[in-house]
Write an enzyme that holds these catalytic residues in place. Sequence first.
Site, mmCIF file in Angstrom:
data_model
loop_
_atom_site.group_PDB
_atom_site.id
_atom_site.type_symbol
_atom_site.label_atom_id
_atom_site.label_comp_id
_atom_site.label_asym_id
_atom_site.label_seq_id
_atom_site.Cartn_x
_atom_site.Cartn_y
_atom_site.Cartn_z
ATOM 1 N N ASP A 109 -68.362 -24.432 -27.615
ATOM 2 C CA ASP A 109 -68.228 -24.222 -29.066
ATOM 3 C C ASP A 109 -69.610 -24.080 -29.696
ATOM 4 O O ASP A 109 -70.354 -25.052 -29.795
ATOM 5 C CB ASP A 109 -67.481 -25.394 -29.721
ATOM 6 C CG ASP A 109 -65.980 -25.355 -29.452
ATOM 7 O OD1 ASP A 109 -65.526 -24.354 -28.860
ATOM 8 O OD2 ASP A 109 -65.283 -26.305 -29.837
ATOM 9 N N GLU A 194 -54.985 -25.176 -27.019
ATOM 10 C CA GLU A 194 -54.210 -25.458 -25.812
ATOM 11 C C GLU A 194 -53.112 -26.482 -26.079
ATOM 12 O O GLU A 194 -53.269 -27.384 -26.901
ATOM 13 C CB GLU A 194 -55.149 -25.986 -24.720
ATOM 14 C CG GLU A 194 -56.188 -24.956 -24.309
ATOM 15 C CD GLU A 194 -57.345 -25.504 -23.500
ATOM 16 O OE1 GLU A 194 -57.957 -24.723 -22.749
ATOM 17 O OE2 GLU A 194 -57.660 -26.707 -23.632
ATOM 18 N N THR A 350 -56.033 -21.611 -17.596
ATOM 19 C CA THR A 350 -57.496 -21.491 -17.537
ATOM 20 C C THR A 350 -58.036 -21.848 -16.146
ATOM 21 O O THR A 350 -57.282 -22.120 -15.232
ATOM 22 C CB THR A 350 -58.169 -22.392 -18.590
ATOM 23 O OG1 THR A 350 -57.843 -23.754 -18.286
ATOM 24 C CG2 THR A 350 -57.690 -22.077 -19.991
ATOM 25 N N GLU A 388 -57.451 -17.067 -17.784
ATOM 26 C CA GLU A 388 -58.833 -16.810 -18.192
ATOM 27 C C GLU A 388 -59.767 -17.753 -17.450
ATOM 28 O O GLU A 388 -59.332 -18.749 -16.866
ATOM 29 C CB GLU A 388 -58.987 -16.961 -19.700
ATOM 30 C CG GLU A 388 -58.534 -18.291 -20.264
ATOM 31 C CD GLU A 388 -58.419 -18.291 -21.790
ATOM 32 O OE1 GLU A 388 -59.013 -19.189 -22.418
ATOM 33 O OE2 GLU A 388 -57.733 -17.416 -22.339
ATOM 34 N N LEU A 391 -65.308 -21.286 -17.963
ATOM 35 C CA LEU A 391 -66.732 -21.235 -18.305
ATOM 36 C C LEU A 391 -67.262 -19.833 -18.013
ATOM 37 O O LEU A 391 -66.775 -19.156 -17.117
ATOM 38 C CB LEU A 391 -67.516 -22.267 -17.473
ATOM 39 C CG LEU A 391 -67.035 -23.724 -17.572
ATOM 40 C CD1 LEU A 391 -67.746 -24.579 -16.538
ATOM 41 C CD2 LEU A 391 -67.260 -24.281 -18.968
#
Length: 520
Positions: A109, A194, A350, A388, A391
């Site tokens: 973030d 999420e 993820t 996805e 990192l």
Amino acid sequence: MPEAPTAPSTYNEKILANYVPVYVMLPLGVISNDNVFEDQPKMEKQLKELRAAGVDGVMVDVWWGIVESKGPKQYDWSAYRSLFALVHECGLKLQAIMSFHRCGGNVGDEVTIPLPQWVLDIGETDPDIFYTNRKGNRNKEYLTIGVDNQPLFDGRTAVQLYSDYMKSFREHMSDFIEAGPIIDIEVGLGPAGELRYPSYTGTQGWVFPGIGEFQCYDKYLEAEFKEAATGAGHPEWGLPDNAGEYNDTPGSTEFFGLNGTYMTEKGKFFLTWYSNKLINHGDEILDEANRAFLGCKVKLAAKVAGIHWWYKSPSHAAELTSGYYNLKDRDGYRPIARMLSRHYAIFNFTCLEMRDSEQRADAKCGPQGLVQQVLSGGWREEVEVAGENALSRYDSNGYNQMLLNARPSGISREGLPKQIMYGVTYLRLSDELLKDKNFKIFKTFVKKMHADQDYCADLGMYNHQIGPLERSKPKLVMEDLLEATKPMEPFPWGEETDMKVDDFDGVLANLIRKLFSLFK
């Protein structure tokens, strides 16, 4: 609206069935906190570079804290309309995330976008609208599930806040939905968008690989648990008081340790309640999303976090505190997939890029086994599975792991493979990604995801045609969800992808190392 440009291409139709579309996540702050689309020329240049690289589309957070910042039901979509128009002009598809969480405090973030101020103001007088740990620390990242149906927000419940936002989005973005650039609506269901509890958050001192903490100690969830325990004939049962703190290891706690509380009747009751609350939360909001976008040619999606640390330990502590009741003898993810199936929603997962060998051994990480379990569960429940990277990665190893997970049994020369991911989103667009060497490898990755076929603008050519969204199927009874907790073996997984990205510099470096080793 202007038609997006398309170029004629030739395809091998059987191989095209292996095509996995690639999307790229836009920067978190592409729309500024004061609701302005800044630096449009730079974004236009970057979007055109993505399109030229064969990228199918982009994903973007549509922040609640920006759009409804001025006051209840005072929506301002103008900046997002400008962004969407540019994306469409550049010939890219759009995945829009209904981001009902705060940006800031999670890994990666770079900007801070809080919840709407008028919501935070209500929290000043009633701090229990926020998730709370056992010590009483409040997390202002996302509203607690406990207020989903509490009319605390100028007469509206939290679910109604989310529902009204999505209806307004549909109303103000109907031209983009009808023209086709918006194809996915990913519904944010918790922190980082999420479906999970905020059990691990840096703002409260958590660092990897801490087990995290349960987040159900606000007065609303406490009252709900008390009622549930009393109804089960155990009014004396309270919420866990022996599950440790954020940075503990499983073995240092009574709850997660050897023969810990999680294995007892009381522990099982709590974990079932805690995880079912999460699934029900997702189910309720996706039902509202289905109503909001009913009849639109879009797909709904929801994201589930890849909590890979302590996956190889008996208690799966970090998953349990996040709300995923997953153990060797209990599947915590297939019930989520079954819930998503009633809304025809995509299961977005993820940590696709991670390999066990890259992780800390002492943290008992198991990203590969976790991805195989979760994706297999989604396919068994017949939902579309997307994913996805967790990192940012710019190396061939990360890309090759994503390619393997996208088609675990490899390319099918006879049409649609048995298992294939519905799409992959790369995290994230940045100056670093667009650097010459990084972007060169990325372009190869996109081509390999496309099964070495050219970019294909026609979704129907690779079985992704999107019809009008149908009404959700009837609500599942608890027995149906619990039946999905039965563990099943994952599908077979190749050792490596048959569509490898070769990083020439990396290969050369390895070759030189081997040559030197011969002369030692």
